[in-house]
Scaffold this motif. Structure first.
Motif, PDB file in Angstrom:
ATOM      1  N   VAL A  56      10.678  10.429   2.851  1.00 64.85           N
ATOM      2  CA  VAL A  56       9.527  10.889   2.283  1.00 64.85           C
ATOM      3  C   VAL A  56       9.594  12.196   2.284  1.00 64.85           C
ATOM      4  CG1 VAL A  56       8.077   8.643   2.414  1.00 64.85           C
ATOM      5  CG2 VAL A  56       7.884  10.614   3.939  1.00 64.85           C
ATOM      6  N   VAL A  58       6.507  14.945   2.443  1.00 63.49           N
ATOM      7  CA  VAL A  58       5.108  15.124   2.243  1.00 63.49           C
ATOM      8  C   VAL A  58       4.770  16.465   1.630  1.00 63.49           C
ATOM      9  CG1 VAL A  58       3.114  14.999   3.865  1.00 63.49           C
ATOM     10  CG2 VAL A  58       5.047  13.652   4.202  1.00 63.49           C
ATOM     11  N   THR A 139      10.651   9.722  -1.756  1.00 59.82           N
ATOM     12  CA  THR A 139       9.597   9.469  -2.056  1.00 59.82           C
ATOM     13  C   THR A 139       8.454  10.278  -1.672  1.00 59.82           C
ATOM     14  OG1 THR A 139      10.084   6.985  -2.094  1.00 59.82           O
ATOM     15  CG2 THR A 139       7.491   7.842  -2.015  1.00 59.82           C
ATOM     16  N   VAL A 141       4.751  11.968  -0.811  1.00 62.00           N
ATOM     17  CA  VAL A 141       3.408  11.650  -0.199  1.00 62.00           C
ATOM     18  C   VAL A 141       2.750  12.853  -0.133  1.00 62.00           C
ATOM     19  CG1 VAL A 141       2.362  11.041   1.808  1.00 62.00           C
ATOM     20  CG2 VAL A 141       4.472   9.965   1.362  1.00 62.00           C
ATOM     21  N   VAL A 169       2.973   8.806  -3.322  1.00 60.61           N
ATOM     22  CA  VAL A 169       2.074   7.861  -2.770  1.00 60.61           C
ATOM     23  C   VAL A 169       0.931   8.609  -2.248  1.00 60.61           C
ATOM     24  CG1 VAL A 169       1.952   6.339  -1.082  1.00 60.61           C
ATOM     25  CG2 VAL A 169       4.435   6.480  -2.310  1.00 60.61           C
ATOM     26  N   THR A 171      -2.097   9.275   0.248  1.00 59.81           N
ATOM     27  CA  THR A 171      -2.258   8.696   1.799  1.00 59.81           C
ATOM     28  C   THR A 171      -3.402   7.836   1.860  1.00 59.81           C
ATOM     29  OG1 THR A 171      -3.665  10.640   2.219  1.00 59.81           O
ATOM     30  CG2 THR A 171      -1.315  10.695   2.787  1.00 59.81           C
ATOM     31  N   TRP A 215       0.403  10.803   8.406  1.00 58.09           N
ATOM     32  CA  TRP A 215       1.492   9.704   7.671  1.00 58.09           C
ATOM     33  C   TRP A 215       2.162   8.971   8.877  1.00 58.09           C
ATOM     34  CZ3 TRP A 215       1.750   7.245   3.237  1.00 58.09           C
ATOM     35  CH2 TRP A 215       2.908   6.472   2.901  1.00 58.09           C
TER      36      TRP A 215
END
Length: 240
Positions: A56, A58, A139, A141, A169, A171, A215
């Protein structure tokens, strides 16, 4: 009209046309890159990958306001990469974004970003493409991701006439699944609740790093209650 002045005007027009063509070519290349990358992505596959192995990015953005449709703009983007619960400290992204208007005073005070800094920064199209290259097919976040999603979708549509297809995504899905009775909303409250030092708040990279730590912690907690994948997280969230 005398011949030499006429030629000077013609050369000036040709120069402007050439500069415009270079800009058009660059924009076309950026559009092609973005579209090809998104065509090759299969974000649905990521739903069934173990959270402990999911790659991911972030990220966080600072903006002039909350409504890109009403003219608010991105001022900075910050991000850090993770593999599962491991934060890849050496793999970070940060850039200011060019803005040629006056930043609202409350935003300057909140973020520390000045008008002088953004006037010297790169254009959003260039920063956007650099960020996409940093992400690749990871992905995304973000903390309360609606804000980030709205601005990324607006920028992609306006600059490159293509939708933003990276999954982002939120959180809150993970937090609510792990601690459904938790009422914390702000990033600083969640960090305090989990013993994470609040450093560089309202700096895009600082916020991204704190979100990454959250995360990491909540992925571990999610596994303890039986959530192995994003599919598990979404399914459990739907039952709350």
């Amino acid at each position: 009209m005398a011949f030499e002045p006429f030629m000077q005007i013609l050369r000036g027009l040709q120069g402007k046309r050439t500069n415009a063509s270079i800009g058009d070519i660059q924009n076309s290349q950026q559009m092609a890159f973005l579209r090809n990358l998104q065509k090759e992505m299969n974000q649905e596959d990521k739903l069934s990958i173990s959270l402990q192995e999911l790659n991911v990015v972030v990220f966080d953005i600072e903006t002039t306001g909350f409504s890109p449709e009403k003219g608010d703009s991105i001022l900075s983007i910050g991000a850090t990469k993770m593999c599962g619960t491991t934060i890849l400290e050496e793999k970070t992204f940060y850039s200011l974004v060019h803005y040629d208007q006056e930043i609202p005073l409350e935003i300057v005070q909140l973020t520390g970003i000045t008008n002088e800094q953004v006037k010297e920064a790169q254009q959003l199209a260039d920063v956007f493409i650099k960020f996409i290259k940093f992400i690749q097919d990871c992905t995304l976040v973000a903390h309360h991701a609606t804000h980030e999603r709205n601005f990324m979708q607006h920028a992609s549509s306006k600059l490159f006439r293509t939708p933003f297809k990276h999954r982002i995504v939120d959180t809150s899905f993970l937090f609510k699944v792990v601690e459904p009775k938790m009422n914390f909303v702000t990033l600083e409250d969640l960090c305090t609740h989990n013993g994470i030092p609040i450093i560089d708040r309202h700096h895009a990279l600082g916020d991204a790093k704190m979100t990454a730590k959250l995360w990491s912690m909540y992925v571990d907690k999610a596994k303890q209650i039986g959530c192995e994948t994003l599919n598990d997280v979404y399914s459990r969230y739907a039952r709350i």
